[in-house]
Design a protein around this motif. Structure first.
Motif, PDB file in Angstrom:
ATOM      1  N   PHE A  55       0.858  -1.179   0.000  1.00 55.93           N
ATOM      2  CA  PHE A  55       0.000   0.000   0.000  1.00 55.93           C
ATOM      3  C   PHE A  55       0.893   1.227   0.000  1.00 55.93           C
ATOM      4  O   PHE A  55       1.652   1.450   0.935  1.00 55.93           O
ATOM      5  CB  PHE A  55      -0.899  -0.013   1.243  1.00 55.93           C
ATOM      6  N   TYR A  56       0.831   1.981  -1.079  1.00 54.95           N
ATOM      7  CA  TYR A  56       1.605   3.223  -1.179  1.00 54.95           C
ATOM      8  C   TYR A  56       0.609   4.357  -1.327  1.00 54.95           C
ATOM      9  O   TYR A  56      -0.199   4.343  -2.249  1.00 54.95           O
ATOM     10  CB  TYR A  56       2.530   3.194  -2.402  1.00 54.95           C
ATOM     11  N   SER A  57       0.679   5.315  -0.443  1.00 56.52           N
ATOM     12  CA  SER A  57      -0.369   6.333  -0.453  1.00 56.52           C
ATOM     13  C   SER A  57       0.170   7.743  -0.257  1.00 56.52           C
ATOM     14  O   SER A  57       1.029   7.989   0.577  1.00 56.52           O
ATOM     15  CB  SER A  57      -1.360   6.021   0.665  1.00 56.52           C
ATOM     16  N   VAL A  58      -0.380   8.651  -1.061  1.00 55.02           N
ATOM     17  CA  VAL A  58      -0.187  10.076  -0.820  1.00 55.02           C
ATOM     18  C   VAL A  58      -1.575  10.658  -0.628  1.00 55.02           C
ATOM     19  O   VAL A  58      -2.440  10.458  -1.476  1.00 55.02           O
ATOM     20  CB  VAL A  58       0.478  10.773  -2.027  1.00 55.02           C
ATOM     21  N   ALA A  59      -1.809  11.311   0.482  1.00 58.32           N
ATOM     22  CA  ALA A  59      -3.097  11.968   0.684  1.00 58.32           C
ATOM     23  C   ALA A  59      -2.827  13.424   1.020  1.00 58.32           C
ATOM     24  O   ALA A  59      -2.116  13.729   1.973  1.00 58.32           O
ATOM     25  CB  ALA A  59      -3.877  11.300   1.804  1.00 58.32           C
ATOM     26  N   ILE A  60      -3.388  14.305   0.202  1.00 62.89           N
ATOM     27  CA  ILE A  60      -3.182  15.739   0.419  1.00 62.89           C
ATOM     28  C   ILE A  60      -4.512  16.374   0.782  1.00 62.89           C
ATOM     29  O   ILE A  60      -5.503  16.160   0.085  1.00 62.89           O
ATOM     30  CB  ILE A  60      -2.640  16.422  -0.847  1.00 62.89           C
ATOM     31  N   THR A  61      -4.548  17.117   1.865  1.00 65.09           N
ATOM     32  CA  THR A  61      -5.763  17.853   2.194  1.00 65.09           C
ATOM     33  C   THR A  61      -5.427  19.324   2.353  1.00 65.09           C
ATOM     34  O   THR A  61      -4.388  19.675   2.889  1.00 65.09           O
ATOM     35  CB  THR A  61      -6.395  17.347   3.505  1.00 65.09           C
ATOM     36  N   ASN A  62      -6.331  20.174   1.868  1.00 59.32           N
ATOM     37  CA  ASN A  62      -6.136  21.616   1.949  1.00 59.32           C
ATOM     38  C   ASN A  62      -7.481  22.232   2.339  1.00 59.32           C
ATOM     39  O   ASN A  62      -8.503  21.537   2.344  1.00 59.32           O
ATOM     40  CB  ASN A  62      -5.669  22.128   0.576  1.00 59.32           C
ATOM     41  N   VAL A  64       6.398   7.257  -3.042  1.00 64.13           N
ATOM     42  CA  VAL A  64       5.091   6.736  -3.448  1.00 64.13           C
ATOM     43  C   VAL A  64       4.852   6.995  -4.935  1.00 64.13           C
ATOM     44  O   VAL A  64       4.448   6.094  -5.675  1.00 64.13           O
ATOM     45  CB  VAL A  64       3.961   7.366  -2.604  1.00 64.13           C
ATOM     46  N   LEU A  65       5.125   8.211  -5.372  1.00 64.45           N
ATOM     47  CA  LEU A  65       4.870   8.560  -6.772  1.00 64.45           C
ATOM     48  C   LEU A  65       5.640   7.662  -7.733  1.00 64.45           C
ATOM     49  O   LEU A  65       5.190   7.369  -8.830  1.00 64.45           O
ATOM     50  CB  LEU A  65       5.214  10.038  -7.036  1.00 64.45           C
ATOM     51  N   GLN A  66       6.802   7.195  -7.278  1.00 68.26           N
ATOM     52  CA  GLN A  66       7.615   6.300  -8.108  1.00 68.26           C
ATOM     53  C   GLN A  66       6.891   4.999  -8.442  1.00 68.26           C
ATOM     54  O   GLN A  66       7.252   4.329  -9.399  1.00 68.26           O
ATOM     55  CB  GLN A  66       8.897   5.928  -7.363  1.00 68.26           C
TER      56      GLN A  66
END
Ligand SMILES: Nc1ncnc2c1ncn2[C@@H]1O[C@H](COP(=O)(O)OP(=O)(O)O)[C@@H](O)[C@H]1O
Ligand SMILES: [Mg+2]
Lengths: 249, 483
Positions: free
Chosen positions: B331-338, B458-460
């Motif tokens: 599980f590779y995750s990027v979570a961005i909240t703004n 993660v992006l990789q």
């Protein structure tokens, strides 16, 4: 090139620079020496436009413009460069990506075209070779896990890539052994040019054996206390800063 | 004092630049608002479904009525009025187009605006696309080529009719309708989605990809994805999502099921860019998604990669059940909240087989007044000898008004298991920003650079074609969060 007049600046509500005046002409190399805590790094940050370093009086004129209100990136686009005393780590961003982003940002701000990837790589390789540096560091995160010497060399590489009009070197010699010091000095000397000036900030005279300054200033108590030729540096080496400490206290 | 033009312009510029926020003006076939058995019958008949499918839907619906909303996430979710939404919306002119030429040009235009070229000649080489517009799958490209490899890649509605045995066997086998309220609703009202079947020993010759788009107002999107990878097969699948800007909230409750047999590998990537709402927290998608894969076979592998930048609320835990010995879950995750976004996302790794391995790398980035929680469960059963898990959770804060939380749950019943957990929380430092800016990099670009560096690991893992897109998305999501 750079004309600082009666500069007063505060950091965290404390006045650190108290009426500093300095005039650097194109092609000149000036050294600023001074005891720890005398405000050397503060001066470099004020020049580069760091938030929290506020000018309360006086002015900074660079390349014919008052830069006191400019953002750091605007000053960089004008040709100002600061080699940090403590270079900052940026994990996950490779040195190569960082260099490319910086170079293209500066070119864009100057209304020039961005470099295509091939020309960029060529330029990077050329600078790397000139500085006798290892290509391996380009693939690593900016300054992440770099030794002291590698960090300082990385600053010089950025300097070589960005080709500024004025380079401020804040204690680039600190923490370097003699071999690393020579590499850094050679790199800087290779960049000396009639239209490029240097402001070399240092605590010790040692670096000035390798980079010959035209003018040497002593900074203490937030002001330039004394100005002279290279011989002033040698004098300080022998006598130390005791005279100025007394006054500063 | 009259509002000056300048003020108006400034306000307009402050409005977040959500590039996918346009609405396509297209005639739509809408079912009446609200949810009841008749609506479900209508959906089923619109789709020309067999009786057994309708029965399954109704069973799920009746169960749904008895289920409570999940309460354990760290989310503030306003009460949802399920009767105030449409459960079926289809662009009118597309009754299963046979080829791209039959597709409404306005739809093609929409996808083009989104940067999804449906026309095969314009397409990224080697990526097959299924596009779901509101409730209906619009077009699936590259079918012929996939067909000759024996790969099935079609809309789930088609699969229900054409491959009923496979659907009966696998749909609901990983995420049963009783799993949770959102998944149960999906089982009752799912309108479309994608079915992928990779036969034994086949390496899918191209990336498969689905783009989901909610266009109609007050429409929920409830798609289902089912991927079955037979022995020794491999597939890489990517989903992307967008929705127009609207002031009201819209619901997205999807279900994804993955099944990997012996030596099979499924790589599932998501770039989620649902409309996040505006600066004040008005509007945005509620993204309630249940994603789960089962490594049924020995040495099978399921890898989830997600880049979550959109949605007002994200509730999502792509999970792996590691049943087969020596199977691997990632599980590779990027979570961005703004702004006012809230995300509660993470994973569950359920180790059952011997020597099973899982790896979790989560990067949470919070800016504005947002809240970002990583929630992850690692469960190792007594039978899972020598199971291993590595978990790394890094949080990055931008500013002082956001929140980041890490909630790991570890249940280990196997004495020979190895578990490693690392967690860090850091701030984008003023030092880093100033360093970049002193090199001429403007502040927003500097922030993007630093954040992309933070997410790099993660992006990789994204397919190359989409890594660049994801990096740009990072930049867009962070707009307005410095200074
Ligand atoms: N960010 C800061 N906050 C508070 N005091 C500061 C800060 N930066 C510098 N100073 C103070 O300003 C004075 C000059 O510091 P500095 O410019 O770093 O000196 P130098 O580089 O000559 O050693 C010191 O007394 C130092 O403590
Ligand atoms: Mg200093």
């Amino acid at each position: 090139m750079l004309k600082i007049e009666n500069l007063h600046a505060t950091v965290a509500d404390r006045e650190v620079l108290k009426g500093l005046t300095l005039d650097i002409k194109p092609g000149e190399v000036h050294a600023i020496m001074g005891p720890n805590g005398s405000g050397k790094s503060t001066l470099s940050y004020v020049l580069a436009g760091r938030d929290g370093y506020d000018i309360t009086e006086g002015s900074i004129n660079f390349m014919g413009q008052d830069i006191g209100e400019m953002e750091p990136e605007e000053r960089a686009a004008l040709g100002l460069f600061l080699a940090f005393q403590y270079p900052v780590e940026i994990p996950g961003v490779t040195t190569t990506t960082f260099l490319k982003t910086a170079l293209n940002a500066v070119r864009k701000a100057r209304g020039e075209k961005e470099l295509d990837p091939a020309s960029f790589l060529k330029l990077q390789k050329q600078k790397l070779t000139e500085l006798g540096m290892d290509a391996d560091m380009l693939k690593r995160g900016v300054n992440v896990g770099f030794s002291g010497g590698e960090k300082k060399r990385n600053e010089v590489l950025q300097l070589a890539m960005l080709q500024p009009k004025l380079a401020i070197l804040d204690e680039t010699d600190s923490g370097l052994d003699i071999d690393a010091l020579k590499v850094v000095a050679d790199g800087v000397n290779a960049l000396r040019a009639p239209d490029r000036s240097f402001l070399i900030i240092t605590h010790y005279q040692r670096l000035l054996d390798y980079i010959k300054p035209d003018v040497v200033h002593v900074l203490a108590k937030g002001k330039i206390q004394k100005t002279g030729g290279p011989e002033l540096a040698l004098e300080l080496e022998q006598k130390g800063y005791a005279d100025f400490y007394d006054e500063a206290a | 004092m009259p509002i000056s033009n300048e003020t108006r312009q400034t306000v307009a510029e402050l409005d977040r630049k959500y590039e996918a926020g346009f609405i396509t003006d297209i005639e739509t076939d809408l079912a009446p608002k609200g949810l009841n058995e008749d609506i479900i019958r209508l959906i089923s008949s619109k789709k020309g479904e067999p009786e057994w499918m309708l029965e399954q839907r109704l069973k799920a619906y009746r169960h749904w009525l008895t289920m409570p909303e999940p309460q354990w996430a760290k989310l503030r979710i306003p009460a949802i009025d399920y009767q105030d939404a449409y459960y079926y919306a289809a662009p009118k002119n597309i009754d299963r187009p046979k080829s791209l030429d039959e597709v409404d040009p306005k739809l093609l235009e929409t996808y083009k605006k989104l940067g999804i070229p449906l026309r095969e000649q314009e397409m990224l080489a080697g990526v097959a696309v299924d596009a779901v517009f509101d409730s209906v799958s619009v077009v699936t490209t590259f079918r012929e080529k996939l067909h000759s490899a024996g790969v099935i890649f079609c809309s789930i509605s088609e699969a229900v009719k054409e491959y009923p045995e496979l659907i009966k066997k696998y749909m609901g086998s990983v995420v049963p309708y009783t799993d949770n309220k959102h998944a149960c609703l999906n089982a009752a009202v799912f309108t479309d989605g994608t079915f992928v079947y990779i036969p034994e020993g086949v390496r899918c010759p191209m990336e498969l990809s689905t783009y989901f788009r909610i266009n109609e107002a007050k429409t929920g999107q409830f798609e289902r994805t089912l991927i079955v990878a037979e022995k020794g097969s491999y597939v890489s699948y990517l989903e992307g999502c967008t929705a127009p800007k609207r002031d009201e909230n819209q619901m997205h409750a999807a279900v994804v099921e993955l099944i990997a047999m012996d030596d099979a590998e499924i790589k599932y990537s998501t770039v989620q860019n649902w409309y996040p709402g505006d600066e004040e927290g008005r509007g945005g998608i509620y993204n309630f998604v249940t994603k789960r894969g089962i490594c049924k076979g020995k040495r099978s592998k399921i890898s989830w990669t997600q880049v979550e930048t959109g949605s007002a609320i994200t509730w999502k835990y792509p999970s792996c059940i590691l049943l087969g010995d020596d199977s691997v879950g990632e599980f590779y995750s990027v979570a961005i909240t703004n702004n006012h976004q809230q995300a509660d996302t993470g994973t569950k790794m359920i180790h059952i087989g011997k020597n099973t391995k899982s790896r979790i790398v989560s990067k949470g980035i919070s800016a504005g007044k947002s809240d970002n929680t990583y929630r992850g469960l690692v469960r190792i059963s007594g039978k899972a000898e020598k199971a291993r898990n590595y978990t790394q959770c890094d949080s990055l804060l931008i500013g002082h008004t956001c929140g980041a939380h890490t909630v790991p749950y570890i249940e280990n019943r196997s004495p020979s298991a190895t578990l490693e957990h690392e967690a860090t929380t850091s701030k984008v430092s003023e030092d880093q920003l100033f360093y970049c800016r002193s090199r001429g990099i403007p502040d927003e670009e500097a922030l993007t650079l630093i954040v992309n560096g933070f997410c790099r690991e993660v992006l990789q893992h994204l397919p190359m074609e989409f890594a660049v897109e994801a990096q740009k998305l990072v930049a867009i999501s962070l707009e307005g969060s410095v200074g």
